[in-house]
Design an enzyme around this catalytic site. Sequence first.
Site, PDB file in Angstrom:
ATOM      1  CD  GLU A  70       2.505   3.787  -3.848  1.00  0.00           C
ATOM      2  OE1 GLU A  70       1.905   2.706  -3.959  1.00  0.00           O
ATOM      3  OE2 GLU A  70       3.589   3.894  -3.255  1.00  0.00           O
TER       4      GLU A  70
ATOM      5  CD  GLU B 198       3.188   5.669   0.731  1.00  0.00           C
ATOM      6  OE1 GLU B 198       3.555   4.488   0.668  1.00  0.00           O
ATOM      7  OE2 GLU B 198       2.114   6.063   0.278  1.00  0.00           O
TER       8      GLU B 198
END
Length: 662
Positions: free
Chosen positions: A153, A312
């Site tokens: 991320e 995710e």
Amino acid sequence: MARWPSRPARALVFGADYNPEQWPRSVWREDMALMRQAGVNLINLGIFSWAQVQPTADTFDWDWLDEIVDLLHDNGIAVDLGTGTSSPPPWLTTLHPEILPVTADGRTLSPGGRQHWRPSSPVFRRYALDHVRTVASRYAEHPALVLWHVNNELGCHNVDDFSDDAALAFRSWLQDRYGDLEALNFAWGTAFWSQRYSAWEQILPPRRAANFPNPTQQLDYKRFSSWELQDYLRAEVAVLRSVTPDIPVTTNFMVMGNGVNGMDYPAWAGEVDLVSNDHYLIGARPDAYEELCFSANLTRGIAGGGPWFLMEHSTSAVNWQPVNPPKSPGQLQRDSLTHVAYGSDAVSFFQWRASIAGAEKYHSAMVPHAGPDSQLFRDVCALGSDVAALAEVLGTLAISSQVAMVFDWTSWWASELDSHPSNLLRYREVALAWHHAFHTAGIGVDVQPLAADLSPYAMVVAPLLHVVDAATRDRLTDYVEGGGHLVTTFFSGIVDGNDHVHLGGYPGALRELLGVRVEELGPLLPGVEIALSGGGTASTWAERISLVDARPVLTYADGTAAVTRRTVGSGSASYVGALLDPASHQRVLGELSLLAGVAASGESSVVRRVRGDGERQFVFLINESTDPCSASIEPGVDLLTGRQVSGTIELEPFAVAVIRLS
Ligand code: GAL
């Protein structure tokens, strides 16, 4: 088109982030058995393992990682290996505290959490890329390795860095963008408030100032910060490709950001072999599921139609919202398969086993604290079977709708700058309201980046398209003149790429195309509502529109236009000058869609998405609600139950059906 991992072959990915470094080896054996039971076929490993793998600057501990990679491979589970650079180890921040990020008001952030590194730090980059090369070289030939996972991320906690490194890098980025100071002074409008620069060294990031920092400086800083991380991504990708040219590379995006919007993902997508995304439901939002659909839809657009990789999401509760309730029965399947309906070929979670320590110990996982003897693990296993049953969907594209909605990072950034007519406008919320309106009408819509080819769409909605330069204006004009139906809203077309106002009346660059003119912008104070003819109200924003070459579609109670439409050959350009209540929004959208020849199914509680490849078609039907519902369907087989269906299908609350049409 995505370059997909070679394994699992002929199956959608089912997996999770796995953090075996948090567990003794005895648990690893149990993990393997449980992964096989659940149908896990790919694991994201080593995402936060830098300090474990490299405990000091000069020592490495590979034993545990070697062992777990072998173990996964022996159990038939492929590995998406993390480069591990997201959280620099304590030895590095002690040795080089100058890699730590700095906030807008000059505070240096401490290590102790994660992502405590400056995107523009040459020191961090040197250590991180060395680490990437070392990890890549060690596992280059391992048969378990099918995918690289750059960092984690990127930008989630550190996209906005105001350090001296950032200042240096910003200047150099500005020099590339503008060439000389004159051009920068013009672009930034520095004749205002005595801001004129006479040397590059005077230029700083928009740090906390005595009053509003220069808006173009702020916008450029957003662009720079995104570019800087993109450049870092490119650097890791280059190392990985030099060591393992045949292994695809990805990094997990967060297209809906959850408060972070600094990464211009459409610009990043070309750096990776496949687009992957993380998504977490925001529990406090009444429209949390709508937001999930929007996120999946936007990821599909960024991935050029798909397939893409859901890296995710959560099996149940998260730990980072103010209150984190678990998911309801059925929600896990509904949420996971919705991403697949929008083109994901992977269903992957954070994380495999719930931690016993650390900041995420209350985050759900595939194996909860309660252990495998739990409803959650049984639901996970059932989902694993569903995902396996959808194997034939692999590689098919999420088929385009008749309508596109444009989502643009530059307009997101620019429309929410300070010192504006209203700080109540939220770009993403306006976009979500449109998505919701289409959803409620049962009209399929594709969310697309501004640069996407819009010409195949019968109708294009570009809400709050605040930044419109000449090239964008021309593209939209060509679209309409080519027979397309464009809809845009208030506060669109207002500024150019320098954040300079287009003169002559609003909506600026789009005024002629829309055939309207607005002399004053229309922010409304909180609580003020403007009545619409035929019932309903506008709030937050309502403009007084003069019709130049357009007719009203909806008027305020006083008879003046609130929504307009100009016909242009067989196309049209419509303008929604107010933020409408949901029912009025729905009415207007219904009318504009009808005029554009766009069909509505009227199925408001069913998400209907189609994937296919020219030969086969898979219709996903998802009951988003807690009430049973029915949906019409052509003859086919429901892949999840094996049953033949035709005519009407009944869907239990949150139920999903995936019909392969005969
Ligand atoms: C993501 C992150 C994961 C984990 C997860 C928790 O943002 O990539 O490492 O922290 O959130 O929801």
